[in-house]
Design a protein around this motif. Structure first.
Motif, PDB file in Angstrom:
ATOM      1  N   THR A  36      55.416  14.794  51.615  1.00 26.88           N
ATOM      2  CA  THR A  36      56.122  13.518  51.659  1.00 26.88           C
ATOM      3  C   THR A  36      56.638  13.169  50.276  1.00 26.88           C
ATOM      4  OG1 THR A  36      54.675  12.757  53.443  1.00 26.88           O
ATOM      5  CG2 THR A  36      55.950  11.084  52.282  1.00 26.88           C
ATOM      6  N   ASN A  51      68.662  10.926  52.031  1.00 23.41           N
ATOM      7  CA  ASN A  51      67.547  10.479  52.858  1.00 23.41           C
ATOM      8  C   ASN A  51      66.772   9.411  52.098  1.00 23.41           C
ATOM      9  OD1 ASN A  51      65.265  10.175  54.470  1.00 23.41           O
ATOM     10  ND2 ASN A  51      65.153  12.347  54.976  1.00 23.41           N
ATOM     11  N   THR A  52      66.863   8.168  52.563  1.00 24.08           N
ATOM     12  CA  THR A  52      66.203   7.050  51.893  1.00 24.08           C
ATOM     13  C   THR A  52      64.994   6.541  52.658  1.00 24.08           C
ATOM     14  OG1 THR A  52      67.721   5.490  52.993  1.00 24.08           O
ATOM     15  CG2 THR A  52      68.371   6.315  50.810  1.00 24.08           C
ATOM     16  N   ALA A  53      64.537   7.269  53.669  1.00 25.85           N
ATOM     17  CA  ALA A  53      63.386   6.837  54.456  1.00 25.85           C
ATOM     18  C   ALA A  53      62.117   6.911  53.618  1.00 25.85           C
ATOM     19  CB  ALA A  53      63.241   7.710  55.701  1.00 25.85           C
ATOM     20  N   ASN A  54      61.172   6.011  53.906  1.00 30.74           N
ATOM     21  CA  ASN A  54      59.917   5.986  53.162  1.00 30.74           C
ATOM     22  C   ASN A  54      59.064   7.223  53.428  1.00 30.74           C
ATOM     23  OD1 ASN A  54      60.436   3.513  51.918  1.00 30.74           O
ATOM     24  ND2 ASN A  54      59.547   2.341  53.607  1.00 30.74           N
ATOM     25  N   GLU A  55      59.232   7.828  54.591  1.00 36.60           N
ATOM     26  CA  GLU A  55      58.452   9.017  54.947  1.00 36.60           C
ATOM     27  C   GLU A  55      59.299  10.287  54.877  1.00 36.60           C
ATOM     28  OE1 GLU A  55      55.213   9.088  55.529  1.00 36.60           O
ATOM     29  OE2 GLU A  55      55.069   6.931  55.169  1.00 36.60           O
ATOM     30  N   ALA A  56      60.264  10.315  53.958  1.00 39.12           N
ATOM     31  CA  ALA A  56      61.119  11.498  53.818  1.00 39.12           C
ATOM     32  C   ALA A  56      60.289  12.705  53.413  1.00 39.12           C
ATOM     33  CB  ALA A  56      62.212  11.234  52.784  1.00 39.12           C
ATOM     34  N   ARG A  57      60.594  13.848  54.012  1.00 36.34           N
ATOM     35  CA  ARG A  57      59.847  15.072  53.749  1.00 36.34           C
ATOM     36  C   ARG A  57      60.799  16.227  53.484  1.00 36.34           C
ATOM     37  NH1 ARG A  57      54.469  14.975  55.778  1.00 36.34           N
ATOM     38  NH2 ARG A  57      53.944  13.035  56.852  1.00 36.34           N
ATOM     39  N   ASP A  75      63.900  23.063  50.723  1.00 44.24           N
ATOM     40  CA  ASP A  75      64.129  22.705  52.120  1.00 44.24           C
ATOM     41  C   ASP A  75      64.948  23.811  52.776  1.00 44.24           C
ATOM     42  OD1 ASP A  75      63.471  20.291  53.846  1.00 44.24           O
ATOM     43  OD2 ASP A  75      65.558  20.642  54.409  1.00 44.24           O
ATOM     44  N   LYS A 105      71.317  15.366  50.492  1.00 42.19           N
ATOM     45  CA  LYS A 105      70.268  14.680  51.242  1.00 42.19           C
ATOM     46  C   LYS A 105      68.993  14.497  50.425  1.00 42.19           C
ATOM     47  CE  LYS A 105      68.132  14.662  55.833  1.00 42.19           C
ATOM     48  NZ  LYS A 105      68.031  15.389  57.133  1.00 42.19           N
ATOM     49  N   TYR A 106      68.640  15.499  49.622  1.00 47.40           N
ATOM     50  CA  TYR A 106      67.350  15.456  48.922  1.00 47.40           C
ATOM     51  C   TYR A 106      67.440  15.621  47.409  1.00 47.40           C
ATOM     52  CZ  TYR A 106      65.403  16.215  53.606  1.00 47.40           C
ATOM     53  OH  TYR A 106      65.070  16.103  54.923  1.00 47.40           O
TER      54      TYR A 106
END
Length: 205
Positions: A36, A51-57, A75, A105-106
Motif C-alpha cells: 500500500t 491514482n489518488t486513492a488512500n488504499e492505492a497499491r 507495477d 498513474k503511480y
C-alpha cells in the motif's frame, strides 16, 4: 485475450508478480507484493489519471534495488498487442503507451510521497517485454549472478525461461480459465544452481 469477463485480464499478471518478487527476495530486502502506498496529504498530482486513492497499491516493492536504501516500486501490465486500441500503432509505440500509462498513474506519487523509484514492467501476452522491463530484469540478472556466483548468461537464460512460461500460463488462463480457485503455487529458488538447471533442462544460452 481482451475480454474482462471473469477477471482473467486483471489476474493474469499475478504469476509474473510472484515470480518477480521471489527473484527480488534473493538480492533485496523488504520485498513485498501488493504494498500500500502512503496516502496523499495535499500533494498536487501532475496527471489527472494519477491514482489518488488512500488504499492505492502497486504490484511489488523492494528496498535497495536501484539505489542503496531507497525503495523501488514496480507495477506489472500484460497487454494484448492485437487488441483494437493497439492495432493502428506499432508494437514499440504500444509498449511506450502502456509504460506511460503506468508512470502517470503511480510515478509521481511514489517519487514525491513515498520517496522511491517507480518502474513499469510491461509485457505482451505473446512474450514481448517493454524497454523499462528489459532494463529492470537485466539489472536483476546482474545482481543475482554476482550474489550467487553464477554465470550471468545462465541466469538470464533461466530467468527468460521462467518468465516465458509464466506469460504462457497467463495467456492460457484467459483462453481456457475457469472460475474455480487455482491451487496455491509456491516458487522456491533459494539455493538454486542456475547453471546446472539451465544445462540439465537444455535451455539455450
Amino acid at each position: 485475450m481482451a475480454c474482462k469477463k471473469g477477471g482473467f485480464v486483471c489476474i493474469r499478471h499475478d504469476e509474473v508478480r510472484d515470480l518477480t518478487a521471489s527473484m527480488l527476495r534473493e538480492v533485496c530486502r523488504d520485498v513485498s507484493t501488493e504494498p500500500t502506498l502512503l496516502p496523499l496529504n495535499g500533494e498536487h498530482m501532475q496527471y489527472r489519471t494519477a491514482n489518488t486513492a488512500n488504499e492505492a497499491r502497486v504490484d511489488v516493492s523492494a528496498r535497495g534495488f536501484w539505489t542503496r536504501g531507497q525503495k523501488a516500486f514496480m507495477d506489472i501490465r500484460i497487454f494484448d498487442p492485437m487488441a483494437t486500441c493497439h492495432r493502428r500503432i506499432s508494437l514499440v509505440a504500444a509498449h511506450q503507451r502502456n509504460e506511460q500509462d503506468k508512470i502517470r498513474k503511480y510515478g509521481v506519487g511514489t517519487r514525491n510521497v513515498d520517496h522511491g523509484s517507480f518502474t513499469p514492467l510491461v509485457f505482451t501476452t505473446s512474450g514481448g517485454m517493454g524497454p523499462k522491463a528489459k532494463c529492470f530484469y537485466s539489472r536483476l540478472a546482474d545482481v543475482m549472478a554476482e550474489k550467487k556466483h553464477q554465470p550471468r548468461s545462465h541466469v538470464v537464460a533461466w530467468m527468460r525461461c521462467l518468465l516465458s512460461f509464466s506469460l504462457l500460463r497467463s495467456a492460457l488462463l484467459c483462453l481456457r480459465g475457469t472460475r474455480y480457485p487455482p491451487p496455491p503455487t509456491t516458487i522456491d529458488i533459494a539455493g538454486l544452481n542456475y547453471q546446472a538447471t539451465v544445462v540439465e533442462s537444455g535451455i539455450l544460452v
